[in-house]
Design a protein around this motif. Sequence first.
Motif, PDB file in Angstrom:
ATOM      1  N   SER A 118       0.833  -1.214   0.000  1.00 52.67           N
ATOM      2  CA  SER A 118       0.000   0.000   0.000  1.00 52.67           C
ATOM      3  C   SER A 118       0.861   1.255   0.000  1.00 52.67           C
ATOM      4  O   SER A 118       0.539   2.241  -0.680  1.00 52.67           O
ATOM      5  N   TYR A 150       2.011   2.091  -3.509  1.00 50.42           N
ATOM      6  CA  TYR A 150       1.000   2.753  -4.337  1.00 50.42           C
ATOM      7  C   TYR A 150       0.705   4.169  -3.844  1.00 50.42           C
ATOM      8  O   TYR A 150       0.365   5.049  -4.638  1.00 50.42           O
ATOM      9  N   GLY A 171     -10.191  -2.983  -4.744  1.00 51.75           N
ATOM     10  CA  GLY A 171      -8.823  -2.623  -5.093  1.00 51.75           C
ATOM     11  C   GLY A 171      -8.820  -1.967  -6.460  1.00 51.75           C
ATOM     12  O   GLY A 171      -8.188  -2.441  -7.401  1.00 51.75           O
ATOM     13  N   CYS A 172      -9.546  -0.860  -6.578  1.00 52.71           N
ATOM     14  CA  CYS A 172      -9.883  -0.290  -7.888  1.00 52.71           C
ATOM     15  C   CYS A 172      -8.729   0.441  -8.563  1.00 52.71           C
ATOM     16  O   CYS A 172      -8.828   0.783  -9.746  1.00 52.71           O
ATOM     17  N   GLY A 173      -7.638   0.712  -7.834  1.00 52.09           N
ATOM     18  CA  GLY A 173      -6.520   1.427  -8.456  1.00 52.09           C
ATOM     19  C   GLY A 173      -6.954   2.759  -9.022  1.00 52.09           C
ATOM     20  O   GLY A 173      -7.558   3.575  -8.322  1.00 52.09           O
ATOM     21  N   ASP A 230      -9.986   1.265  -2.430  1.00 53.14           N
ATOM     22  CA  ASP A 230      -8.576   0.960  -2.646  1.00 53.14           C
ATOM     23  C   ASP A 230      -7.833   1.186  -1.336  1.00 53.14           C
ATOM     24  O   ASP A 230      -8.251   1.996  -0.506  1.00 53.14           O
ATOM     25  N   SER A 290      -4.871   2.473  -1.031  1.00 60.81           N
ATOM     26  CA  SER A 290      -4.040   3.672  -1.102  1.00 60.81           C
ATOM     27  C   SER A 290      -4.919   4.919  -1.091  1.00 60.81           C
ATOM     28  O   SER A 290      -5.761   5.099  -1.972  1.00 60.81           O
ATOM     29  N   ALA A 341      -7.252   6.320  -4.104  1.00 59.36           N
ATOM     30  CA  ALA A 341      -8.696   6.429  -3.883  1.00 59.36           C
ATOM     31  C   ALA A 341      -9.181   7.841  -4.215  1.00 59.36           C
ATOM     32  O   ALA A 341     -10.252   8.009  -4.803  1.00 59.36           O
ATOM     33  N   LYS A 386     -11.272   4.372   1.158  1.00 60.47           N
ATOM     34  CA  LYS A 386      -9.914   3.914   1.421  1.00 60.47           C
ATOM     35  C   LYS A 386     -10.000   2.828   2.484  1.00 60.47           C
ATOM     36  O   LYS A 386     -10.338   3.091   3.645  1.00 60.47           O
ATOM     37  N   SER A 433      -5.522  -7.011  -8.164  1.00 55.51           N
ATOM     38  CA  SER A 433      -5.474  -6.432  -6.813  1.00 55.51           C
ATOM     39  C   SER A 433      -5.239  -7.500  -5.743  1.00 55.51           C
ATOM     40  O   SER A 433      -4.373  -7.327  -4.878  1.00 55.51           O
TER      41      SER A 433
END
Length: 195
Positions: free
Chosen positions: A5, A8, A45-47, A66, A68, A72, A85, A105
């Motif tokens: 995390s 990212y 975990g949508c990035g 996400d 991060s 997010a 988040k 993810s």
Amino acid sequence: MEKTSDFYTKNAQAFFDSTVSVDAEELYRHFLPHIPAGGRILDAGCGSGRDANVFLRRGFQVAAFDASEPLAALASELLGQKVSKCLFREFSSEDFFDGIWACASLLHVPLEELSETMRHLSSFLKAGGCFYCSFKYGQGEAEVGERHFTYMDEPGIEQLAKVSDLRVYQCWITPDLRPGREDEKWLNAILQPSV
């Protein structure tokens, strides 16, 4: 997960820029036929929010999170809605979903935590729902740079599904969708609750 995390978080803008425009249509073709028109999708975990954005534009209802915070925030801006988040096992919702989308993810979850993580996420599936996930193709685990990777092959995903109270509906291999990385292989799977 914390070290990954952090990676990212430190590299959020660069990761966003390198992934937000990647064409993942080949993956959507396998997943979206399982989702009813206007159905609910959880992007876990949508990035960058790339996939959630496509789903929204196609008329689906989407919730996304996400691990991060900066990612997010960038995804929230892209989607025009709040992206939470949180870690996978922290996720909670009063809603249930027709599909869970976990593209590149869950591969950051250590193998010993993966089945519990997937059971937790799949507890938010509606009856008859489906769970898409993808992993770098292979076996075992590795620390690469500042990130943890859990690799998966066909026997691995069958075993993981079984211990996660899921079953493999379909699995297939694709090259990495990012330009210049076509030599990297990914295992994609659509899973369904086993009961």
